[in-house]
Structures are given as C-alpha cells and as structure tokens.
Design a protein around this motif. Structure first.
Motif, PDB file in Angstrom:
ATOM      1  N   ASP A  41       0.817  -1.214   0.000  1.00  0.00           N
ATOM      2  CA  ASP A  41       0.000   0.000   0.000  1.00  0.00           C
ATOM      3  C   ASP A  41       0.852   1.266   0.000  1.00  0.00           C
ATOM      4  O   ASP A  41       0.347   2.354  -0.325  1.00  0.00           O
ATOM      5  N   LEU A  42       2.139   1.143   0.361  1.00  0.00           N
ATOM      6  CA  LEU A  42       2.949   2.351   0.578  1.00  0.00           C
ATOM      7  C   LEU A  42       4.433   2.020   0.534  1.00  0.00           C
ATOM      8  O   LEU A  42       4.849   0.933   0.948  1.00  0.00           O
TER       9      LEU A  42
ATOM     10  N   ALA B  41       7.571  12.639  -4.080  1.00  0.00           N
ATOM     11  CA  ALA B  41       7.020  11.961  -2.901  1.00  0.00           C
ATOM     12  C   ALA B  41       5.746  12.660  -2.442  1.00  0.00           C
ATOM     13  O   ALA B  41       5.617  13.885  -2.541  1.00  0.00           O
ATOM     14  N   ASP B  42       4.815  11.882  -1.928  1.00  0.00           N
ATOM     15  CA  ASP B  42       3.545  12.461  -1.477  1.00  0.00           C
ATOM     16  C   ASP B  42       3.719  13.273  -0.195  1.00  0.00           C
ATOM     17  O   ASP B  42       3.185  14.373  -0.072  1.00  0.00           O
ATOM     18  N   ILE B  43       4.446  12.710   0.773  1.00  0.00           N
ATOM     19  CA  ILE B  43       4.651  13.386   2.050  1.00  0.00           C
ATOM     20  C   ILE B  43       6.128  13.315   2.421  1.00  0.00           C
ATOM     21  O   ILE B  43       6.767  12.273   2.289  1.00  0.00           O
ATOM     22  N   TRP B  44       6.656  14.440   2.897  1.00  0.00           N
ATOM     23  CA  TRP B  44       8.026  14.515   3.394  1.00  0.00           C
ATOM     24  C   TRP B  44       7.965  14.660   4.917  1.00  0.00           C
ATOM     25  O   TRP B  44       7.614  15.734   5.418  1.00  0.00           O
TER      26      TRP B  44
ATOM     27  N   LEU C 281       3.703   2.729  -6.282  1.00  0.00           N
ATOM     28  CA  LEU C 281       3.274   2.921  -4.900  1.00  0.00           C
ATOM     29  C   LEU C 281       3.325   4.393  -4.514  1.00  0.00           C
ATOM     30  O   LEU C 281       4.254   5.116  -4.913  1.00  0.00           O
ATOM     31  N   PRO C 282       2.359   4.871  -3.716  1.00  0.00           N
ATOM     32  CA  PRO C 282       2.527   6.197  -3.098  1.00  0.00           C
ATOM     33  C   PRO C 282       3.748   6.157  -2.185  1.00  0.00           C
ATOM     34  O   PRO C 282       4.080   5.108  -1.618  1.00  0.00           O
ATOM     35  N   MET C 283       4.404   7.298  -2.022  1.00  0.00           N
ATOM     36  CA  MET C 283       5.698   7.304  -1.334  1.00  0.00           C
ATOM     37  C   MET C 283       5.740   8.362  -0.237  1.00  0.00           C
ATOM     38  O   MET C 283       5.340   9.503  -0.441  1.00  0.00           O
TER      39      MET C 283
ATOM     40  N   ARG D 134      -4.632   5.579   3.084  1.00  0.00           N
ATOM     41  CA  ARG D 134      -6.095   5.635   2.921  1.00  0.00           C
ATOM     42  C   ARG D 134      -6.505   6.241   1.590  1.00  0.00           C
ATOM     43  O   ARG D 134      -7.463   5.805   0.956  1.00  0.00           O
ATOM     44  N   HIS D 135      -5.767   7.275   1.165  1.00  0.00           N
ATOM     45  CA  HIS D 135      -6.164   8.030  -0.024  1.00  0.00           C
ATOM     46  C   HIS D 135      -5.312   7.701  -1.253  1.00  0.00           C
ATOM     47  O   HIS D 135      -5.409   8.405  -2.263  1.00  0.00           O
TER      48      HIS D 135
END
Length: 517
Positions: A138-139, A243-246, A158-160, A459-460
């Motif tokens: 998932d991640l 990347a989605d979130i740092w 994958l989201p990262m 989740r998103h």
C-alpha cells in the motif's frame, strides 16, 4: 540462486515496504517501523547482505535480504572519518584539503554506485520483482539519501512517504521548497541565517559546489538506470521530488525559519520520550555524583573509536572535573582515564539525558542526539566530526544552548574550559530549557503526526493535492526565465519599431525640406 528471507507474521493493517539507510538514519526509521507495527501494519524491510544496522531477524518487521548487494559498512565510515580528523587536526599538508574534497566526492560516488548495483540486482531478478509485486503493498516508506526506495516506488506504482532530512542532492528542503541562499545557509558553509556579503558569497559557492557534485557524480548514475528500466522515460529529479509526504526530521525550534510546502510535515524529536528508570548500576553511579552531577558523552552510532592521542586528551580533561562522566566508547582504554569516568559500550542515552543529575551532554552533533538533548533541556558541548554535525551544533550555539569545540583545537585544556563554561554559566541551561519548552509545546506529538500522515497516504492512495507542480517544470520555467526573455524581446521589438518609425519620419521631414528649398 536468489533468496528472499521473510520473517515475522502478517498483520491486518496495510502493507508497507521500507527501504532504509544505515547508521543513525536506521535508528529513527526503526522507531517509525515499531510504531507502525503497533498500529497493525505489516512491514517489509529491504536490506543488503552485509547490512550494518538492519538486522535480518525481527519481531516487528519482515526482512528481505538482497543477495550479492553490498551496502555501506563500518570500514567505509572509519576510512572517511580518519581522513577528516587528520585534515582538521592539521596532520596533513595544506594541499590535502583538495585531496580531502576529492576523497569525499569519490566516497559519495562509491556509496551511490553501491545503491545503483542494489537497484540493478533487484530489477534484474524476476524472482525478487515478482515477489514484491505479489505482495501488493500500500505504501513505500524510504529515506531518500539513497535512491533504491524511489526506484522501487515508481516500479511498483506505490505512493511514497519520505523519512527525511537529507536526499541524494543534499538538505531535503532544497529539493521541494523555495530556498533563497541569501538567508538559508548551505550545509558545510558554517553560516547562519544572518549573513553579511562575504558570507553570502561563501554560501553561493557552497550551493554551486553541492549542485556540481550532484549533477556530475550522483545524478548520472541514477539517471542511467531510469533510462534503462523505465518506459516512458522519466527524470530521476522528477521521481525524487514526487514523494507524497516529506516527514522532515526537524522543527523550527531547531531549524532556521525558511519557506516550506504543504506536503512537508515536521516531526523533529519524534524519537524522544520521557526518561525511564535506569539500570541499578547506572543509577548508583548517577546518585554517587553528589551536588556536582554527571556529564554524558557519546559520539553517536557511527563512531566506535578515535585516535589514541585524542582520547588521552579527552580522558585527561574529564579527570580534572569534579563531575562524574559516563562515556560511550569502544576503543582502546585511555591511560589517563580518571576514577570519575565510566566507559560503557552502550548506554540508554535518552534516559540518561532525562535524569535530574545530568548537567551537560558532550556530543558529535548528530540530529538524533541534539534533539534528545533539546527535548530534555540539557546544554551541549559539541565536537563535530563530519556531514551536518557542525551545522546542527551551530544552530544550538546561535541560540545560546551549546558551545562548539572543533577537532582542530580539541585538547585537555579547551575541552575542560568549554565544559566548565557551559556548567557554570547559567545562560546555557536557561536557554536550553526555554528551547525545550518551545519544542514540547505542540498540539500533536511528532510521532503521532508521522503515523497519521503515513496512514493518510495509505487511505487516499497518495496525497497529490499537497504536491506542487513545480517539480515537473524545467529550470527556465521554474525561474520564469522564458517569460523574462519573452517580455524583454517584446520590449526590445517595440522599442526598435518606435525607433524605426521616428527615424523614418525624420528622414521624410528632412527630404521634404530639401525639396522645398
């Protein structure tokens, strides 16, 4: 034959693939992994066969060992440290400064070359890639100092999320947020956010030096793999910045104020926690210090030993103190070691820093140790050795909460004087206590914030709405160079057009005047 070793049991939560870094980077990644496991997630961790810190057997993650893939080991760090210490202490010819720079660039190149070999081994192995794809993660959670996690995230779609302070280019903010070098110091420059003209010149020089090293030594290795394995083609810079979130391992009690972005989440000090009771032997040692208290010294996860003459100087300085000293050190026992000094192979650093008897923390300036001292309000005497350590300690010194003693000037007298100053001058402890109160005064604990945003991305299926489009722009568009050139061209053409019309009218007028005459 390729062997993938999996340990542990599956959980009912999400499936997370982790590609970590060694050393202190793994220490804080390990804390995140434990917390995610506690939330019910199943975690797989990629490791090389000779991994220094990432253990093959664990109760809270499954290890995936990549055969024939070599990673950074203890000797790699010891060789680099030895060169840096010799240079700082003036034991090399002045021309060695150039050689040292070349050695650092070469060592960095070799480190990324090892990671590129790891990527190649994984991508060339049908068995490994099939096993990873079948897991349906998932991640991706990774430390972007190494590019392996970035490649796998793109390959597996994958989201990262980054657990980040540094990337393959340098300090992470410079990859994702506006970073004016007029007031944002470059790592290694020795500058603060208050720079005069010459310091700004030095800052710009360090910026271009960093950019040159990345562009000509690190980037080409990764870009070659992008060109080989990804179709349609993609730039490594775009992958790195996507990347989605740092999860940034600093906060603005520690970091100098600077521009940021909505997908940067500050989790500085997430590894810190209230002190627990000490083992009986250490507690007895602490209580035996009387009114003078105890000094704690540790040079972090990477440093196991120092030159013998340097340890003799340090031990002599400690022997002259009325305080007791706990020194985490695994090298040769100094002959000048005093009765007040206890050498240990390992110590519960967080618990010691939170003990009421602790007066000063002598540290190398690693981010983890500095933040633990800040959390517990213990002033620091810093002995920076390499990487970002001087810059970390400079942030404390600028705020009156620490004092730096360089390796070049370190001896029994300078170290003793620095310790005495920090202990006897109340402003150091008061400044650190003030910073500690600011650091702790948050609506959400940093670790809880990190967990929320990791699960948010799961989740998103990403957090694209928080990512700026700037990373997809070429540099000339990002800086509006194309707009500026176009506007300049339009103004130039209009000016030239007006000039030609005026010139034509003047010529016409002059011609009529001649005819009339």
């Amino acid at each position: 034959m390729t062997v993938i070793v999996l340990f542990g049991s599956l959980c009912n939560g999400g499936k997370i693939l982790v590609v970590p870094l060694e050393g202190s980077h793994w220490v804080n990644m390990d804390i995140l992994i434990k917390a995610l496991h506690g939330q019910g997630h199943s975690i797989d961790v990629i490791r090389t066969y000779n991994s220094w810190f990432v253990k093959e057997n664990s109760t809270y993650y499954n290890s995936i060992t990549i055969p024939n893939a070599k990673g950074m080991d203890e000797k790699f760090v010891e060789d680099m440290l030895s060169k840096l210490i010799d240079h700082e202490r003036g034991k090399s010819h002045w021309l060695s400064a150039v050689q040292l720079l070349l050695d650092v660039v070469s060592d960095t190149y070799e480190m990324h070359k090892m990671i590129c070999q790891l990527i190649t081994i994984m991508f060339e192995s049908e068995e490994i890639m099939k096993a990873l794809q079948e897991k349906q993660y998932d991640l991706m959670l990774t430390d972007p100092v190494w590019g392996a996690g970035i490649f796998l995230a793109h390959k597996l779609k994958l989201p990262m999320v980054y657990n980040v302070r540094w990337t393959t280019t340098g300090e992470g903010h410079f990859d994702v947020a506006p970073s004016p070098v007029s007031y944002i110091p470059i790592t290694g420059s020795g500058n603060t956010d208050k720079m005069n003209f010459f310091q700004r010149v030095k800052n710009v020089f360090h910026y271009f030096l960093m950019a040159f090293q990345y562009s000509y030594f690190n980037l080409p290795q990764y870009q070659a793999l992008c060109d080989k394995y990804f179709h349609p083609p993609v730039s490594f810079d775009e992958l790195l910045q996507g990347a989605d979130i740092w999860l940034m391992r600093v906060d603005f009690v520690f970091e100098f104020p600077r521009p940021t972005m909505p997908n940067i989440i500050y989790i500085g000090g997430f590894q810190c926690k209230p002190a627990k009771a000490l083992p009986h032997d250490l507690e007895d040692f602490m209580q035996g210090s009387g009114e003078h208290g105890v000094i704690i010294m540790s040079l972090g996860a990477f440093i196991s030993a120092l030159p013998d003459d340097l340890t003799e100087e340090i031990a002599t300085a400690f022997a002259r103190l009325p305080q007791k000293v706990i020194w985490r050190y695994t090298g040769k026992r100094p002959s000048t070691l005093g009765n007040n000094t206890l050498l240990v192979d390992w110590m519960p650093q967080n618990d010691l820093l939170g003990h009421p008897k602790t007066k000063v923390f002598i540290a190398h300036g690693g981010t983890n140790g500095v933040q633990e001292a800040l959390y517990h309000g213990i002033p620091v005497v810093g002995i920076p050795l390499f990487f970002d350590q001087y810059d970390n300690l400079l942030r404390l010194q600028e705020r009156g909460a620490g004092k730096i003693v360089s390796i070049a000037t370190l001896d029994k007298n300078t170290l003793h004087a620095a310790i005495q100053e920090v202990i006897n001058e109340p402003s150091y402890r008061l400044s650190m206590k003030r910073l500690s109160h600011l650091h702790r005064d948050k609506p959400v604990k940093p670790l809880d914030s990190a967990l929320f945003w990791i699960e948010f991305v799961m989740r998103h299926k990403g957090a694209a709405h928080l990512r700026t489009e700037s990373y997809k722009l070429p540099w000339y568009s990002y800086y509006s160079v194309d707009v500026a050139v176009t506007l300049f061209a339009v103004v130039l053409i209009l000016t030239l057009f007006i000039f030609l019309i005026v010139r034509y009218m003047c010529v016409k007028c002059c011609s009529r005047k001649r005819k009339t005459e």
